[in-house]
Design a protein around this motif. Structure first.
Motif, PDB file in Angstrom:
ATOM      1  N   LYS A  14      30.823  40.916 -31.843  1.00 14.16           N
ATOM      2  CA  LYS A  14      29.442  41.447 -32.696  1.00 14.16           C
ATOM      3  C   LYS A  14      28.527  41.114 -31.277  1.00 14.16           C
ATOM      4  O   LYS A  14      27.324  41.560 -31.280  1.00 14.16           O
ATOM      5  CB  LYS A  14      29.086  40.815 -33.778  1.00 14.16           C
ATOM      6  CG  LYS A  14      29.643  41.437 -34.689  1.00 14.16           C
ATOM      7  CD  LYS A  14      29.403  40.838 -36.039  1.00 14.16           C
ATOM      8  CE  LYS A  14      30.448  41.293 -37.310  1.00 14.16           C
ATOM      9  NZ  LYS A  14      29.623  40.724 -38.340  1.00 14.16           N
ATOM     10  N   THR A  17      25.657  43.677 -29.539  1.00 15.44           N
ATOM     11  CA  THR A  17      25.478  44.838 -30.315  1.00 15.44           C
ATOM     12  C   THR A  17      24.350  44.593 -31.237  1.00 15.44           C
ATOM     13  O   THR A  17      23.825  43.627 -31.432  1.00 15.44           O
ATOM     14  CB  THR A  17      26.754  45.101 -31.369  1.00 15.44           C
ATOM     15  OG1 THR A  17      26.914  43.829 -32.212  1.00 15.44           O
ATOM     16  CG2 THR A  17      27.910  45.299 -30.702  1.00 15.44           C
ATOM     17  N   GLU A  18      23.578  45.853 -31.488  1.00 15.20           N
ATOM     18  CA  GLU A  18      22.159  45.732 -32.213  1.00 15.20           C
ATOM     19  C   GLU A  18      22.561  45.423 -33.660  1.00 15.20           C
ATOM     20  O   GLU A  18      23.302  45.888 -34.287  1.00 15.20           O
ATOM     21  CB  GLU A  18      21.600  47.022 -31.901  1.00 15.20           C
ATOM     22  CG  GLU A  18      20.259  47.064 -32.330  1.00 15.20           C
ATOM     23  CD  GLU A  18      19.439  48.247 -31.937  1.00 15.20           C
ATOM     24  OE1 GLU A  18      18.340  48.427 -32.320  1.00 15.20           O
ATOM     25  OE2 GLU A  18      20.336  49.102 -31.634  1.00 15.20           O
ATOM     26  N   ALA A  19      21.439  44.436 -34.184  1.00 18.90           N
ATOM     27  CA  ALA A  19      21.891  44.285 -35.745  1.00 18.90           C
ATOM     28  C   ALA A  19      21.210  45.045 -36.344  1.00 18.90           C
ATOM     29  O   ALA A  19      20.232  45.820 -35.960  1.00 18.90           O
ATOM     30  CB  ALA A  19      20.862  42.665 -35.847  1.00 18.90           C
ATOM     31  N   ASN A  20      21.605  45.199 -37.993  1.00 17.36           N
ATOM     32  CA  ASN A  20      20.944  45.927 -38.848  1.00 17.36           C
ATOM     33  C   ASN A  20      19.773  45.408 -39.476  1.00 17.36           C
ATOM     34  O   ASN A  20      19.634  44.200 -39.181  1.00 17.36           O
ATOM     35  CB  ASN A  20      22.042  46.383 -39.826  1.00 17.36           C
ATOM     36  CG  ASN A  20      23.296  47.049 -39.312  1.00 17.36           C
ATOM     37  OD1 ASN A  20      23.158  47.667 -38.505  1.00 17.36           O
ATOM     38  ND2 ASN A  20      24.271  47.284 -40.261  1.00 17.36           N
ATOM     39  N   LYS A  28      19.811  50.410 -37.656  1.00 22.30           N
ATOM     40  CA  LYS A  28      19.280  49.419 -36.669  1.00 22.30           C
ATOM     41  C   LYS A  28      18.033  49.317 -36.437  1.00 22.30           C
ATOM     42  O   LYS A  28      17.210  50.171 -37.087  1.00 22.30           O
ATOM     43  CB  LYS A  28      20.044  50.050 -35.459  1.00 22.30           C
ATOM     44  CG  LYS A  28      21.650  50.380 -35.314  1.00 22.30           C
ATOM     45  CD  LYS A  28      22.293  49.317 -35.469  1.00 22.30           C
ATOM     46  CE  LYS A  28      23.888  49.503 -35.384  1.00 22.30           C
ATOM     47  NZ  LYS A  28      24.754  48.449 -35.863  1.00 22.30           N
ATOM     48  N   LYS A  29      17.562  48.227 -35.727  1.00 19.49           N
ATOM     49  CA  LYS A  29      16.132  47.995 -35.434  1.00 19.49           C
ATOM     50  C   LYS A  29      15.534  49.043 -34.727  1.00 19.49           C
ATOM     51  O   LYS A  29      14.414  49.413 -35.009  1.00 19.49           O
ATOM     52  CB  LYS A  29      16.218  46.644 -34.956  1.00 19.49           C
ATOM     53  CG  LYS A  29      16.376  45.506 -35.955  1.00 19.49           C
ATOM     54  CD  LYS A  29      16.125  44.160 -35.347  1.00 19.49           C
ATOM     55  CE  LYS A  29      16.443  43.077 -36.257  1.00 19.49           C
ATOM     56  NZ  LYS A  29      16.100  41.888 -35.887  1.00 19.49           N
ATOM     57  N   SER A  30      16.390  49.427 -33.712  1.00 15.40           N
ATOM     58  CA  SER A  30      15.730  50.401 -32.808  1.00 15.40           C
ATOM     59  C   SER A  30      15.421  51.705 -33.555  1.00 15.40           C
ATOM     60  O   SER A  30      14.368  52.500 -33.330  1.00 15.40           O
ATOM     61  CB  SER A  30      16.412  50.636 -31.381  1.00 15.40           C
ATOM     62  OG  SER A  30      17.859  51.319 -31.829  1.00 15.40           O
TER      63      SER A  30
END
Length: 70
Positions: A14, A17-20, A28-30
């Motif tokens: 992990k 990787t971008e976090a939820n 995702k945050k983005s």
């Protein structure tokens, strides 16, 4: 050992990787930031259109005699 290496070992696959936003929500945050950008822009466009329609109905319509259609 540096903090980044410790974090990489602790997270395993992990790492990087971008976090939820929420664990149970697959966004995702983005993606949330992009959604906020789009909705904010859409809101301002809607406000602008509302002002244009209001000015048309309130001032331009009566000046052109649209209220005497009977």
């Amino acid at each position: 050992m540096g903090e980044a290496k410790r974090r990489k070992q602790a997270l395993g696959e992990k790492y990087g990787t971008e976090a939820n936003i929420l664990p149970w929500l697959p966004i995702k945050k983005s993606q949330a930031e992009q959604f906020m950008k789009w909705t904010t822009q859409g809101s301002w466009i809607g406000i602008g259109l509302l002002v244009v329609i209001w000015v048309t109905v309130r001032f331009i319509g009566p000046a052109l005699g649209w209220w005497e259609l009977n």
